[in-house]
Design an enzyme around this catalytic site. Structure first.
Site, mmCIF file in Angstrom:
data_model
loop_
_atom_site.group_PDB
_atom_site.id
_atom_site.type_symbol
_atom_site.label_atom_id
_atom_site.label_comp_id
_atom_site.label_asym_id
_atom_site.label_seq_id
_atom_site.Cartn_x
_atom_site.Cartn_y
_atom_site.Cartn_z
ATOM 1 N N GLN A 73 80.278 39.044 -6.284
ATOM 2 C CA GLN A 73 79.631 37.907 -5.635
ATOM 3 C C GLN A 73 78.863 38.388 -4.394
ATOM 4 O O GLN A 73 79.444 39.045 -3.526
ATOM 5 C CB GLN A 73 80.693 36.854 -5.257
ATOM 6 N N ASP A 88 75.259 40.055 -14.412
ATOM 7 C CA ASP A 88 74.260 39.490 -13.500
ATOM 8 C C ASP A 88 72.881 40.118 -13.731
ATOM 9 O O ASP A 88 71.887 39.635 -13.204
ATOM 10 C CB ASP A 88 74.672 39.754 -12.037
ATOM 11 N N LYS A 117 82.395 29.437 -11.235
ATOM 12 C CA LYS A 117 82.389 30.411 -12.337
ATOM 13 C C LYS A 117 83.720 30.402 -13.071
ATOM 14 O O LYS A 117 83.774 30.519 -14.304
ATOM 15 C CB LYS A 117 82.059 31.805 -11.778
#
Ligand code: NAD
Length: 279
Positions: free
Chosen positions: A94, A117, A50
């Site tokens: 994460q 997300d 990322k």
């Protein structure tokens, strides 16, 4: 017949180039903060990816690599700080987080307009009712790949294997939004083979290597393999028996090089969208 292999890696590069070009036109550099708790090696690989993608897209990125014993309160405090920072457009926690943390409460603490997300209930609800906004990266990446290859789901039978909140369910919703006739299969489904044989578009996201075999595919079907498993030799593989299925399918995604890179590219698109929303 041998299926057309859908090149997610090449398409992801194209998407990131487009994101970079669009980001250059903004008054302020988009910013993404990534929070990693603990030392899960796979998560470390994802976070590194990322960071690399952010650099490639010309974004500002920040990483918070926190020790495994970090408390819920400490994390909520960090999320609150990032929520209020004007230079941070997206916040990504994460997953998975260590077991002592309340993952849902942490995800719910991320401000919906920074939830790149698309895991916050507000954004999940928006997705459900078909509003514009963030889309979860993996299913959105699948839809982008279909579009790129000129595959219109409208009127097609789509079977999604898996019903998780991050892949299966939102994938089914996005297919429905594109007017497919959708079936969701899961661990308790009876007659998985028969269900799959009806699919014009099959999306496999069970996380079980070898689950989808050549005799489960309708000739010419589009087969999208979302899964990332390790086989007996420790090699990365999906749910689909690639060698056998490509003989029958019309299109197929490889693992690696299919959905994975597209997921990363969609995160960059969502961060760009967040930056746009923040003006
Ligand atoms: P999950 O474990 O949360 O969900 C798996 C789903 O598959 C469940 O809903 C379960 O009911 C179903 N399932 C399990 N065994 C089955 C069986 N034998 N038959 C039918 N259904 C079955 O997993 P997830 O988070 O949804 O991820 C699924 C897979 O996709 C994993 O391999 C994961 O690593 C991968 N993944 C890949 C990406 C990417 O970017 N490519 C992103 C997210 C997840």
């Amino acid at each position: 017949m041998s299926a057309i292999i859908m090149d997610g890696k090449a398409l992801a590069e194209k998407v990131k180039d487009q994101v970079r070009a669009q980001a250059e036109g903004l008054a302020r550099t988009p910013g993404l903060a990534v929070i990693l708790v603990g030392d899960n090696p796979a998560s470390r690989v994802y976070v590194n990816g990322k960071k690399k993608d952010c650099a490639q897209c010309g974004f500002y990125s920040e990483e918070y690599a926190l020790p495994v014993e970090t408390t819920q309160q400490e994390l909520l405090g960090l999320i609150e700080t990032l929520n209020s920072r004007e230079d941070i457009d997206g916040i990504l926690l994460q997953l998975p987080v260590p077991a002592h943390l309340d993952e849902q409460a942490l995800l719910h603490a991320i401000r919906p307009d920074k939830d790149v997300d698309c895991f916050h209930p507000y954004n999940v609800g928006q997705l459900m009712i078909g509003e514009k906004g963030f889309q979860p990266c993996t299913p959105a990446g699948v839809m982008r790949m279909l579009r790129e290859y000129g595959i219109d789901p409208a009127g097609k039978r789509c079977v999604v294997i898996g019903r998780s909140n991050i892949v299966g369910k939102p994938q089914a919703l996005l297919m429905l939004r594109e007017n497919a006739t959708v079936t969701i299969c899961h661990s308790r489904t009876q007659g998985l083979k028969e269900e799959c044989l009806r699919a014009d578009i099959l999306v496999a996201a069970a996380g079980k290597a070898g689950l989808v075999t050549g005799d489960m595919i309708k000739p010419g079907a589009v087969v999208i393999d979302v899964a990332m498993n390790r086989n007996a030799e420790g090699k990365l593989c999906g749910d689909v028996d690639f060698a056998a299925v490509q003989e029958t399918a019309g299109y197929i995604t490889p693992v690696p090089g299919g959905v994975g890179p597209m997921t990363r590219a969609m995160l960059m698109e969502n961060t760009l969208l967040a930056a746009r929303m923040h003006g």
